[in-house]
Design a protein around this motif. Structure first.
Motif, short mmCIF file in Angstrom:
data_model
loop_
_atom_site.label_atom_id
_atom_site.label_comp_id
_atom_site.label_asym_id
_atom_site.label_seq_id
_atom_site.Cartn_x
_atom_site.Cartn_y
_atom_site.Cartn_z
N TYR A 382 0.86 -1.18 0.00
CA TYR A 382 0.00 0.00 0.00
C TYR A 382 0.90 1.23 0.00
O TYR A 382 1.82 1.34 0.81
N HIS A 405 -1.46 -0.60 6.77
CA HIS A 405 -2.63 -0.64 5.89
C HIS A 405 -2.49 -1.74 4.84
O HIS A 405 -3.48 -2.39 4.48
N SER A 441 -7.58 2.64 3.28
CA SER A 441 -7.23 1.22 3.39
C SER A 441 -8.40 0.35 2.94
O SER A 441 -8.21 -0.73 2.36
#
Length: 711
Positions: A382, A405, A441
């Motif tokens: 991420y 996340h 997220s």
């Protein structure tokens, strides 16, 4: 030698095993210290605070560090330096686990630097060291002189054969369908982190509350420790504002800030709020030149108070949504032509572009750490660049937040991925956050599910995620008002009391992550949040499935094709050949990549299907076992003679280069319909002959018969 005179040991049972806390034997100069022993795992935790607060800050400078020592697992670090380097992903996630239940319990006005360090000294895989670090950090802070409103307790909850288990062993974790971490005080739950195999919401709630019952016992135990050895807490100087400042600021800028808050679009709202704050500071700069930071604090309080009041009393959110309303959603797949799978997911002003890459299993991530996991087949990364919030910030290596996340989205999707046998690929998904206004997220989870489906990964069921918020107010009469918010945006996260992320399928929950800013949550709040989250999740999933209803049946033309086959493990050496000669020849001729496991699983990858087929046929021929009834175009290799020197048969090589295991005997009586006096009258060495395997005797000798007998 005698031990320190103030050395103390405290013992209790947790999850049916002895938990031992040792205080005072090491690190005596730290503000607080605790060595935690559980099974054969040992973690030493220290807590230190600076003597003076950090000047001109309005946040808590807390740093939690989880340090893995390779000697704890009987290993020497890899690489040339042979020294522990930057924290592993597991260490980073463990540091976040330590931090999250501690942070809400510090006084709001305490601005001294605080560093909590958990050093893993010995590892027993049945006793997980991150839970020990969480307990140790609570003990170290609670017994120190650092102001903190603990203690907290922490446990891991599993479920094996329908039965909840506290701090499951390695064997139990492998069988468990829940991997839940819970932390809290004796009154309420503070933090939840979970992965689950599509477990219904009610059952997840039962697991959380089961863990909290054990936490209550741990907290009571720590309170006994504090009563015996705890230090007197530091006094925090009271912050006294100049008389009349707060009233003057509210009178001049309060309504202006309220008007700015009502701006729906994020960037415009932020600009309006910044303009109001700048105006207020300039207005009071001459009268209160030394109180600019105090004015910022008052303006923040105005923002927080009025946003929360709007939501609680008027049911109005900053962007005018209802409390359970989801922002507008837009999805697209197949965005990037050369990428194996892409999913673009936009919800309000939050936008995530997820890209899926398929590769041979040999490209799975190798993990060099102090856990039982040695490699990871599914990787989720991420990225949160500065431009996604309009900041002029250069890219850097992944932050703790980005790692956390990514791990959450990875945990959300793992339960629905096909097995290696069903889909023999290493899978990497990268989520690029293109724009963010809260819940990025969860946008990453949704976009990544679409990317996997677009790549043709046969997931069991689609997964969607949502972030839930809480605004809670305790009234003067002791009653409270409470609102659960669906799909929170940035301001609601920043000014609210909870960030509760829930991912799952239509069947059940796959991951949870909860952070709170209050002193805990009740069962009623958790139940409502989970129920409302499922409703929102199903709404989001419906829109996702309008874009792509199921995984694509064909892989991208740029993705490697694969095929698996099982061979006798004893024949692996034949496929590899001397010094790798055979397998390297196959790779060079077909362009394929070939992975061979010790159990005989062979997986072939190639960008072209023809390359996979060619390599498979080559390997199949190398490991093939002769069977009765099979027909071959063989070659005569030698003539068999009897003791009198008379030729009585011919040896036929069925497959070139396979050796005598693939040589069969064609008796002279099986060479023609008429009586043959001499083999050489029918065939000679080097001749091609069509033969069928007629018999394989007990000694694995092959007897042949000619398929077409000459007259």
């Amino acid at each position: 030698m005698a031990r320190f005179t103030d050395y103390r040991t405290f013992k209790t049972a947790v999850g049916g095993r002895l938990l031992e806390l040792q205080l005072g034997n090491v690190a005596e100069q730290a503000n607080g210290q605790c060595m935690v022993r559980y099974g054969e795992s040992v973690v030493n935790v220290t807590a230190c605070a600076s003597k003076e607060p950090r000047a001109d800050i309005d946040f808590l400078p807390l740093s939690c560090e989880y340090e893995e020592k390779m000697y704890a697992f009987g290993k020497i670090p890899g690489g040339f330096i042979k020294r522990e380097g930057r924290p592993s992903e597991k260490a980073t996630l463990s540091s976040r686990l330590m931090d999250r239940p501690l942070r809400p319990l510090f006084p709001k006005t305490y601005h001294n630097d605080i560093v909590v360090v958990a050093t893993v000294l010995s590892v027993d895989l049945d006793c997980e060291t991150d839970i020990m670090a969480m307990i140790g950090s609570s003990v170290a802070l609670a017994t120190s002189d650092i102001p903190w409103d603990g203690p907290t307790g922490s446990v891991r909850v599993g479920r094996v054969d329908g039965r909840f288990v506290i701090n499951p062993t390695l064997e139990e974790r492998e069988k468990s369908d829940i991997n839940l971490t819970v932390a809290g005080t004796k009154e309420a739950i503070m933090m939840v982190e979970a992965g689950a195999k599509e477990v219904p919401e009610e059952e997840m709630l039962d697991a959380i509350l089961f863990g909290h019952e054990e936490i209550k016992k741990i907290v009571a135990f720590i309170e006994e420790v504090v009563a015996e050895v705890g230090k007197e807490k530091q006094e925090i100087p009271e912050v006294v504002l100049p008389e009349g400042l707060e009233e003057a600021v509210k009178a001049y800028g309060g309504q202006k800030m309220i008007d700015a808050i009502h701006t729906v679009e994020k960037q415009e709202r932020l600009a309006n709020m910044d303009a109001v704050e700048k105006d207020v500071k300039e207005h009071f700069a001459e009268e209160y030149p030394d109180n600019i930071a105090d004015i910022s604090g008052i303006m923040y309080a105005i923002k927080k108070e009025n946003v929360r009041k709007m939501i609680l009393d008027e049911g109005i959110r900053p962007d005018n949504r209802k409390t359970d309303e989801i922002r507008p959603i837009w999805c697209e797949t197949g965005v990037l032509p050369r990428v194996h799978g892409t999913g673009l997911f936009k919800r309000g002003q939050t936008q995530a572009l997820s890209c899926c890459t398929l590769a041979p299993l040999s490209e799975a991530q190798t993990i060099d750490g102090i856990t039982e996991q040695t490699e990871k087949r599914y990787m989720h990364h991420y990225n949160f660049p500065g431009y996604c919030t309009g900041e002029a910030k250069a890219p850097r290596s992944a932050s703790r937040r980005e790692i956390g996340h990514g791990a959450l989205a990875e945990r959300a999707l793992l339960p629905v991925l096909p097995s290696e046998e069903e889909f023999p690929y290493a899978i990497r998904v990268v989520s690029e956050i293109m724009s963010s206004n809260g819940s990025s997220s969860m946008a990453s989870t949704c976009g990544s599910c679409l990317a996997l489906m677009d790549a043709g990964v046969p997931i069991k069921r689609p997964v969607a995620g949502i972030a839930m918020g809480l605004i809670e107010r305790v009234n003067e009469d002791g009653t409270s008002d409470m609102v659960i918010l669906s799909d929170i945006q940035g301001m609601e996260d920043f000014l609210g009391d909870m960030d509760f992320k829930v991912t799952g399928t239509e069947v059940g929950v796959t991951a949870l992550q909860m952070d709170i800013k209050v002193h805990g949550l009740s069962r009623e709040i958790l139940h409502q949040a989970l129920t409302q989250a499922k409703e929102g999740r199903m709404h989001i999933m419906g829109i996702m499935l309008e874009e792509l209803a199921e995984p694509r049946t064909e892989l991208s033309k740029y993705a490697p094709r694969s095929e698996s086959m099982m061979i006798d493990p004893d024949k692996i050496r034949i496929v590899i050949g001397k010094g790798g000669e055979t397998i390297n020849r196959i790779i060079a001729e077909t362009g394929a990549k070939i992975d061979i496991n010790d159990d005989g699983l062979v997986t072939i990858y190639c960008s072209e299907a023809s390359g996979v087929e060619a390599a498979r046929n080559e390997i199949a021929m190398l490991v093939k076992v002769p069977e009765v009834g099979e027909v071959y175009e063989g070659t005569v290799t030698r003539i068999l003679t009897n003791a009198k020197g008379q030729s009585v048969g011919a040896f036929i090589e069925l497959i070139p280069g396979k050796g005598k295991d693939w040589e069969g005997l064609l008796h002279i009586s099986k060479m023609a319909k008429h009586r043959v006096e001499k083999v050489e009258d029918i065939m000679n060495v080097g001749d091609k002959v069509s033969v069928k395997i007629n018999e394989i005797d007990s000694q694995n000798r092959i007897n042949l018969v000619r398929t077409e007998l000459p007259e």
